[in-house]
Design an enzyme around this catalytic site. Structure first.
Site, mmCIF file in Angstrom:
data_model
loop_
_atom_site.group_PDB
_atom_site.id
_atom_site.type_symbol
_atom_site.label_atom_id
_atom_site.label_comp_id
_atom_site.label_asym_id
_atom_site.label_seq_id
_atom_site.Cartn_x
_atom_site.Cartn_y
_atom_site.Cartn_z
ATOM 1 N N ASP A 172 -17.827 5.832 -0.396
ATOM 2 C CA ASP A 172 -16.396 5.929 -0.088
ATOM 3 C C ASP A 172 -16.204 7.285 0.589
ATOM 4 O O ASP A 172 -17.036 8.189 0.426
ATOM 5 C CB ASP A 172 -15.581 5.844 -1.399
ATOM 6 C CG ASP A 172 -14.089 5.660 -1.175
ATOM 7 O OD1 ASP A 172 -13.645 5.628 -0.015
ATOM 8 O OD2 ASP A 172 -13.347 5.546 -2.183
ATOM 9 N N GLN B 64 -9.673 -4.782 -3.569
ATOM 10 C CA GLN B 64 -11.024 -4.403 -3.130
ATOM 11 C C GLN B 64 -12.071 -4.822 -4.174
ATOM 12 O O GLN B 64 -13.176 -5.242 -3.839
ATOM 13 C CB GLN B 64 -11.066 -2.874 -2.923
ATOM 14 C CG GLN B 64 -12.408 -2.316 -2.498
ATOM 15 C CD GLN B 64 -12.716 -2.520 -1.030
ATOM 16 O OE1 GLN B 64 -11.897 -2.235 -0.172
ATOM 17 N NE2 GLN B 64 -13.906 -3.015 -0.727
ATOM 18 N N CYS C 55 -16.562 0.598 0.829
ATOM 19 C CA CYS C 55 -15.264 -0.071 0.985
ATOM 20 C C CYS C 55 -14.784 -0.003 2.429
ATOM 21 O O CYS C 55 -13.956 -0.812 2.830
ATOM 22 C CB CYS C 55 -14.235 0.521 0.019
ATOM 23 S SG CYS C 55 -14.096 2.315 0.127
ATOM 24 N N HIS D 76 -7.342 0.151 -6.608
ATOM 25 C CA HIS D 76 -7.486 -0.704 -5.413
ATOM 26 C C HIS D 76 -8.013 -2.066 -5.886
ATOM 27 O O HIS D 76 -9.151 -2.437 -5.587
ATOM 28 C CB HIS D 76 -8.452 -0.036 -4.432
ATOM 29 C CG HIS D 76 -8.326 -0.544 -3.025
ATOM 30 N ND1 HIS D 76 -7.469 -1.565 -2.662
ATOM 31 C CD2 HIS D 76 -8.966 -0.168 -1.878
ATOM 32 C CE1 HIS D 76 -7.584 -1.794 -1.364
ATOM 33 N NE2 HIS D 76 -8.483 -0.960 -0.869
ATOM 34 N N ARG E 219 -13.015 -9.349 1.954
ATOM 35 C CA ARG E 219 -11.615 -8.984 1.699
ATOM 36 C C ARG E 219 -10.730 -10.172 2.063
ATOM 37 O O ARG E 219 -9.751 -10.463 1.376
ATOM 38 C CB ARG E 219 -11.198 -7.749 2.529
ATOM 39 C CG ARG E 219 -11.967 -6.466 2.265
ATOM 40 C CD ARG E 219 -11.753 -5.939 0.842
ATOM 41 N NE ARG E 219 -10.365 -5.786 0.490
ATOM 42 C CZ ARG E 219 -9.569 -4.768 0.849
ATOM 43 N NH1 ARG E 219 -10.061 -3.782 1.560
ATOM 44 N NH2 ARG E 219 -8.293 -4.715 0.477
ATOM 45 N N ARG F 78 0.893 -1.175 0.000
ATOM 46 C CA ARG F 78 0.000 0.000 0.000
ATOM 47 C C ARG F 78 0.923 1.215 0.000
ATOM 48 O O ARG F 78 1.685 1.424 0.947
ATOM 49 C CB ARG F 78 -0.907 0.007 1.228
ATOM 50 C CG ARG F 78 -1.640 1.339 1.364
ATOM 51 C CD ARG F 78 -2.776 1.280 2.337
ATOM 52 N NE ARG F 78 -3.870 0.476 1.826
ATOM 53 C CZ ARG F 78 -5.088 0.446 2.350
ATOM 54 N NH1 ARG F 78 -5.373 1.183 3.395
ATOM 55 N NH2 ARG F 78 -6.029 -0.323 1.836
HETATM 56 N N1 CP Z 1 -11.166 -0.689 2.240
HETATM 57 C C1 CP Z 1 -9.884 -0.694 2.679
HETATM 58 O O1 CP Z 1 -8.911 -0.810 1.907
HETATM 59 O O2 CP Z 1 -9.776 -0.669 4.035
HETATM 60 P P1 CP Z 1 -8.418 -0.410 4.822
HETATM 61 O O3 CP Z 1 -7.932 0.973 4.465
HETATM 62 O O4 CP Z 1 -8.771 -0.550 6.277
HETATM 63 O O5 CP Z 1 -7.416 -1.448 4.385
#
Ligand code: CP
Length: 348
Positions: free
Chosen positions: A241, A147, A282, A144, A310, A117
């Site tokens: 979001d 996701q 998300c 992403h 997830r 990330r």
């Molecule tokens: N939706 C998502 O990626 O959550 P986090 O930021 O908690 O990983």
């Protein structure tokens, strides 16, 4: 002079694939990953998960905070018999004492998968340049993809009247985030309808809309980018979001003023969507901003099933990207190595 490599992981270099964006995947590949998700979810329900990541490790670089992505990858690796390493820039030399390229080379020699990330595309691109193992994008500023698998899978799980994905239209309420961009491309590939609904200033960049429209030309999907909240009346799935990301805190007040109250997902707004429409988010959600607690807790909200998926997705990703390299050693091979090491140890 180029020295011969003594890497134990050279075999990873054959047909190396990464997961950067859903634009890299065909519908068939996404369907394959989702079928794998369904087998692994069933195995988890039966507490009988096959040890398909046994002896393997995923190195997880997190430049930004995460609850779902971090925990799901870590638990997925453990459930599959492997191991996950949490690596924050505080803990490793990433881009400080050591270049991203060298970090990637070293992690590739020790881990079977790198998950990252990142706060900039350059960091992810640097990891991709030099990695000899699959690199999974756990969210950068553009995409992403992990996701997306959880989202599509969750939508499929909750469509109980036999409709296919290409019979659905999804409304993304908000600005042109990584999730919005990824959903638009994914919906376009699947022949779904996609609408980004939000203020004009925060609409998706035209080059991405054009790419999505080129997918739609083949799939039969359709894209609409609009500020007209009433367009939600054509939508079967409503997606929420955050209105700002951690790197946009200086814009927070301006963004909230632009989005609130018109684009907040409330029970009243959900009532304007198609009958039976479901709500995805998300997460993390701010129930004082982009979504109300009432909507999030309603019977049409599947946001927490989506969060659980997830984990289902990460199990499938770890297996999908490493199964080709899986070499199960015979008992004889293990014994041969053990004998050699024991013989040596007995001489000490
Ligand atoms: N939706 C998502 O990626 O959550 P986090 O930021 O908690 O990983």
């Amino acid at each position: 002079m180029k020295l011969p490599s003594s890497s134990a992981t050279d075999l990873h270099k054959a047909n190396l694939e990464h997961m950067v964006s859903m634009k890299d995947f065909s519908v068939r590949e996404m369907d394959n990953m989702m079928e794998l998700m369904s087998y692994l979810k069933q195995a988890r329900k039966d507490n009988a998960i096959p040890q398909l990541f046994k002896g393997k490790s995923v190195g997880m670089i997190f430049e930004a905070g995460s609850t779902r992505t971090r925990v799901s990858f870590e638990v997925a690796a453990t459930l599959l018999g492997g191991h996950a390493l949490f690596l924050s820039p505080k803990d490793i030399h990433l881009g400080g004492k050591e270049s991203i390229d060298d970090t990637s080379r070293v992690l590739s020699r020790m881990c079977d998968v790198i998950m990252a990330r990142t706060n900039s595309p350059e960091t992810l691109d640097g990891l991709l340049n030099m990695s000899t193992v699959p690199v999974i994008n756990g969210l950068d500023t553009r995409f992403h993809p992990t996701q997306m698998l959880a989202d599509l899978f969750t939508i499929r799980e909750h469509i109980t009247d036999g409709r296919q994905l290409n019979e659905l239209t999804l409304a993304f309420m908000g600005d042109a985030t990584d999730v919005c961009r990824s959903l638009m491309l994914t919906c376009a590939k699947y022949g779904m309808g996609f609408k980004q609904i939000g203020p004009v200033k925060y609409h998706m960049e035209p080059e991405w809309v054009e790419l999505a429209q080129s997918y739609c030309a083949e799939s039969g999907g359709h894209i609409e980018i609009t500020d007209d909240v009433e367009r939600i009346s054509e939508c079967d799935v409503v997606y929420g979001d955050s209105f700002y990301w951690v790197t946009q805190m200086d814009e927070k007040a301006e963004r909230l003023a632009a989005f609130m109250p018109d684009y907040v997902i409330s029970e009243e707004l959900m009532a304007k969507a198609k009958p039976g429409a479901m709500l995805l988010h998300c997460l993390p959600a701010n129930d004082k901003e982009e979504v109300t607690r009432g909507a999030l807790e309603s019977e049409y909200s599947v946001a927490f099933d989506e969060a659980e998926n997830r984990l289902t997705a990460q199990m499938a990703i770890l297996v999908y990207f490493t199964h080709k390299d899986a070499v199960t050693p015979s008992e004889d091979t293990i014994r041969r190595h053990e004998d050699k090491i024991q013989t040596f140890l007995s001489t000490l």
